[in-house]
Scaffold this motif. Structure first.
Motif, PDB file in Angstrom:
ATOM      1  N   UNK A  85       0.843  -1.200   0.000  1.00 26.41           N
ATOM      2  CA  UNK A  85       0.000   0.000   0.000  1.00 26.41           C
ATOM      3  C   UNK A  85       0.877   1.249   0.000  1.00 26.41           C
ATOM      4  N   UNK A  86       1.917   1.251   0.838  1.00 23.92           N
ATOM      5  CA  UNK A  86       2.815   2.407   0.892  1.00 23.92           C
ATOM      6  C   UNK A  86       3.489   2.625  -0.466  1.00 23.92           C
ATOM      7  N   UNK A  87       3.918   1.537  -1.110  1.00 25.63           N
ATOM      8  CA  UNK A  87       4.550   1.657  -2.429  1.00 25.63           C
ATOM      9  C   UNK A  87       3.545   2.179  -3.457  1.00 25.63           C
ATOM     10  N   UNK A  88       2.304   1.712  -3.375  1.00 22.24           N
ATOM     11  CA  UNK A  88       1.257   2.178  -4.289  1.00 22.24           C
ATOM     12  C   UNK A  88       0.976   3.661  -4.111  1.00 22.24           C
ATOM     13  N   UNK A  89       0.905   4.106  -2.861  1.00 19.65           N
ATOM     14  CA  UNK A  89       0.671   5.529  -2.603  1.00 19.65           C
ATOM     15  C   UNK A  89       1.854   6.376  -3.063  1.00 19.65           C
ATOM     16  N   UNK A  91       3.844   5.628  -5.532  1.00 20.44           N
ATOM     17  CA  UNK A  91       3.751   5.676  -6.996  1.00 20.44           C
ATOM     18  C   UNK A  91       2.697   6.681  -7.436  1.00 20.44           C
ATOM     19  N   UNK A  92       1.578   6.735  -6.703  1.00 19.44           N
ATOM     20  CA  UNK A  92       0.551   7.730  -7.041  1.00 19.44           C
ATOM     21  C   UNK A  92       1.094   9.138  -6.849  1.00 19.44           C
ATOM     22  N   UNK A  93       1.889   9.340  -5.799  1.00 18.63           N
ATOM     23  CA  UNK A  93       2.490  10.650  -5.567  1.00 18.63           C
ATOM     24  C   UNK A  93       3.412  11.051  -6.715  1.00 18.63           C
ATOM     25  N   UNK A  96       1.246  12.002  -9.686  1.00 15.83           N
ATOM     26  CA  UNK A  96       0.669  13.339  -9.525  1.00 15.83           C
ATOM     27  C   UNK A  96       1.732  14.401  -9.810  1.00 15.83           C
ATOM     28  N   UNK A  97       2.942  14.189  -9.285  1.00 18.22           N
ATOM     29  CA  UNK A  97       4.019  15.146  -9.524  1.00 18.22           C
ATOM     30  C   UNK A  97       4.335  15.248 -11.014  1.00 18.22           C
ATOM     31  N   UNK A  98       4.382  14.106 -11.695  1.00 19.43           N
ATOM     32  CA  UNK A  98       4.644  14.116 -13.138  1.00 19.43           C
ATOM     33  C   UNK A  98       3.515  14.827 -13.890  1.00 19.43           C
ATOM     34  N   UNK A 117      -9.822   9.919 -11.779  1.00 20.42           N
ATOM     35  CA  UNK A 117      -9.158   8.624 -11.758  1.00 20.42           C
ATOM     36  C   UNK A 117      -9.525   7.840 -10.494  1.00 20.42           C
ATOM     37  N   UNK A 118      -9.494   8.497  -9.333  1.00 23.88           N
ATOM     38  CA  UNK A 118      -9.775   7.812  -8.070  1.00 23.88           C
ATOM     39  C   UNK A 118     -11.232   7.362  -7.959  1.00 23.88           C
ATOM     40  N   UNK A 119     -12.146   8.001  -8.688  1.00 19.61           N
ATOM     41  CA  UNK A 119     -13.556   7.617  -8.647  1.00 19.61           C
ATOM     42  C   UNK A 119     -13.897   6.531  -9.654  1.00 19.61           C
ATOM     43  N   UNK A 120     -12.957   6.166 -10.471  1.00 21.02           N
ATOM     44  CA  UNK A 120     -13.173   5.162 -11.505  1.00 21.02           C
ATOM     45  C   UNK A 120     -13.027   3.754 -10.927  1.00 21.02           C
ATOM     46  N   UNK A 121     -14.062   2.924 -11.083  1.00 20.14           N
ATOM     47  CA  UNK A 121     -14.020   1.556 -10.571  1.00 20.14           C
ATOM     48  C   UNK A 121     -12.886   0.745 -11.186  1.00 20.14           C
TER      49      UNK A 121
END
Length: 179
Positions: A85-89, A91-93, A96-98, A117-121
């Motif tokens: 989960x930490x690695x996934x978050x 990567x999301x960070x 977002x930066x990119x 994106x976050x609301x997409x199933x």
């Protein structure tokens, strides 16, 4: 869900409160045997896609104390899932930066894109799928005296099949000779 804490003093005080104010006793008092053992844990990850042509094998050795290997497995799995989960978050960070650094997009546009994106199933399914896909190839739990010498290696499947065939042929030939 009970309150989670990584503060040992808070945790001890909460346990005392549960006993003194709520009248609970620790489960250990109901168990016939409260034995503990040290368990070794070897977590192995194999990266098949290396430039060397041979898989890259990474193992982590750790140990813990528990009353059964089942408890150890639960703790190991939970730890690995937290790391995923930490690695996934993280990567999301980076994503977002990119996205912020892409030419001509202001923070509002980036935020709208992230919210969408976050609301997409489908995104949720892909995210959880990726969490599971980074789990290790092997988790071995056992006697640390044995696992200290445990080594993981990889094999060429064709060579392995050939070795098995030769072994079976040798065994059947010996059996025929004995008869």
């Amino acid at each position: 869900m009970p309150k989670m804490s990584d503060n040992e003093d808070e945790f001890i005080k909460e346990g005392q409160r549960i006993e003194n104010e709520l009248g609970f006793k620790t489960l250990e008092g109901f168990q016939l045997f409260n034995g503990q053992a040290h368990y070794g844990v070897v977590v192995t990850d194999i990266d098949e896609a290396t430039e060397k042509g041979k898989p890259d094998i990474n193992s982590i050795k750790a140990y813990t104390s528990a009353s059964s290997p089942l408890h150890v497995m639960v703790d190991v799995w939970q730890s690995l899932f937290h790391q995923s989960i930490a690695a996934g978050l993280s990567a999301m960070g980076r994503f977002i930066q990119e996205a912020r650094e892409e030419g001509g997009k202001d923070d509002t546009q980036v935020l709208e894109r992230i919210i969408s994106m976050l609301q997409d199933d489908e995104f949720a399914i892909k995210f959880v799928s990726n969490l599971y896909s980074v789990q290790p190839e092997a988790i071995v739990i056992g006697n640390p005296n044995i696992l200290a010498h445990f080594q993981v290696s990889s094999y060429d499947q064709e060579e392995f099949s050939k070795n098995i065939e030769e072994f079976l042929k040798e065994v059947t030939e010996k059996k025929d000779e004995e008869e």
